[in-house]
Design a protein around this motif. Structure first.
Motif, PDB file in Angstrom:
ATOM      1  N   VAL A 164       0.837  -1.197   0.000  1.00  0.00           N
ATOM      2  CA  VAL A 164       0.000   0.000   0.000  1.00  0.00           C
ATOM      3  C   VAL A 164       0.874   1.251   0.000  1.00  0.00           C
ATOM      4  N   TRP A 165       1.945   1.251   0.774  1.00  0.00           N
ATOM      5  CA  TRP A 165       2.847   2.415   0.804  1.00  0.00           C
ATOM      6  C   TRP A 165       3.527   2.607  -0.543  1.00  0.00           C
ATOM      7  N   VAL A 166       3.967   1.526  -1.164  1.00  0.00           N
ATOM      8  CA  VAL A 166       4.617   1.637  -2.472  1.00  0.00           C
ATOM      9  C   VAL A 166       3.644   2.217  -3.492  1.00  0.00           C
ATOM     10  N   LEU A 167       2.409   1.740  -3.508  1.00  0.00           N
ATOM     11  CA  LEU A 167       1.415   2.248  -4.447  1.00  0.00           C
ATOM     12  C   LEU A 167       1.077   3.708  -4.155  1.00  0.00           C
ATOM     13  N   ALA A 168       0.936   4.073  -2.893  1.00  0.00           N
ATOM     14  CA  ALA A 168       0.590   5.454  -2.543  1.00  0.00           C
ATOM     15  C   ALA A 168       1.717   6.416  -2.917  1.00  0.00           C
ATOM     16  N   ILE A 169       2.952   6.034  -2.639  1.00  0.00           N
ATOM     17  CA  ILE A 169       4.089   6.900  -2.973  1.00  0.00           C
ATOM     18  C   ILE A 169       4.243   7.008  -4.485  1.00  0.00           C
TER      19      ILE A 169
ATOM     20  N   ALA B 298       3.758  10.291  -9.352  1.00  0.00           N
ATOM     21  CA  ALA B 298       3.208  10.464 -10.698  1.00  0.00           C
ATOM     22  C   ALA B 298       2.396  11.753 -10.779  1.00  0.00           C
ATOM     23  N   ALA B 299       1.599  12.035  -9.749  1.00  0.00           N
ATOM     24  CA  ALA B 299       0.816  13.274  -9.724  1.00  0.00           C
ATOM     25  C   ALA B 299       1.737  14.486  -9.665  1.00  0.00           C
ATOM     26  N   LEU B 300       2.802  14.408  -8.894  1.00  0.00           N
ATOM     27  CA  LEU B 300       3.739  15.521  -8.771  1.00  0.00           C
ATOM     28  C   LEU B 300       4.454  15.786 -10.104  1.00  0.00           C
TER      29      LEU B 300
ATOM     30  N   PHE C 269       1.917  17.388 -12.521  1.00  0.00           N
ATOM     31  CA  PHE C 269       1.712  18.793 -12.178  1.00  0.00           C
ATOM     32  C   PHE C 269       2.935  19.627 -12.568  1.00  0.00           C
ATOM     33  N   GLY C 270       4.132  19.086 -12.381  1.00  0.00           N
ATOM     34  CA  GLY C 270       5.348  19.805 -12.752  1.00  0.00           C
ATOM     35  C   GLY C 270       5.429  20.079 -14.240  1.00  0.00           C
ATOM     36  N   PHE C 271       5.107  19.065 -15.057  1.00  0.00           N
ATOM     37  CA  PHE C 271       5.112  19.277 -16.504  1.00  0.00           C
ATOM     38  C   PHE C 271       4.053  20.283 -16.918  1.00  0.00           C
TER      39      PHE C 271
END
Length: 104
Positions: free
Chosen positions: A35-40, A45-47, A50-52
């Motif tokens: 769960v931690w691996v998937l959440a991170i 991916a979202a970060l 958003f950066g692009f």
């Protein structure tokens, strides 16, 4: 056989030509680590997305015209079309057969 670990149980069942229970041959494990691996991964991916987007946003807004620019473009299209010429000017290129394009 109660003291054997799951791998040994599955290996013993294969050796004895017996069916292996599904719980011993599943590949993935359940738990909080996954769960931690998937959440991170989702957060990264979202970060990155958003950066692009933030890096390209000036380019995206530059393509939109202001109302004044739109009126200028509309004025240019509202002008009448220039009159068509009937004969080529002296020195203009001719058709491949040597005749002016209007003589055909």
């Amino acid at each position: 056989m109660a003291d054997l670990d799951p791998h040994s149980r599955a290996a013993q069942a294969v050796h004895d030509h017996r069916p292996v229970e599904a719980q011993y041959v599943r590949q993935g494990r359940r738990g909080t680590r996954i769960v931690w691996v998937l959440a991170i991964s989702l957060a990264l991916a979202a970060l990155v997305t958003f950066g692009f987007w933030a890096a390209r946003s000036p380019d995206l807004t530059a393509t939109e015209q202001t109302p004044a620019q739109e009126r200028g473009v509309a004025r240019a299209w509202a002008q009448p079309a220039p009159a068509a010429r009937q004969a080529p000017e002296p020195g203009e290129s001719r058709a491949p057969d040597g005749q002016p394009a209007s003589a055909r």
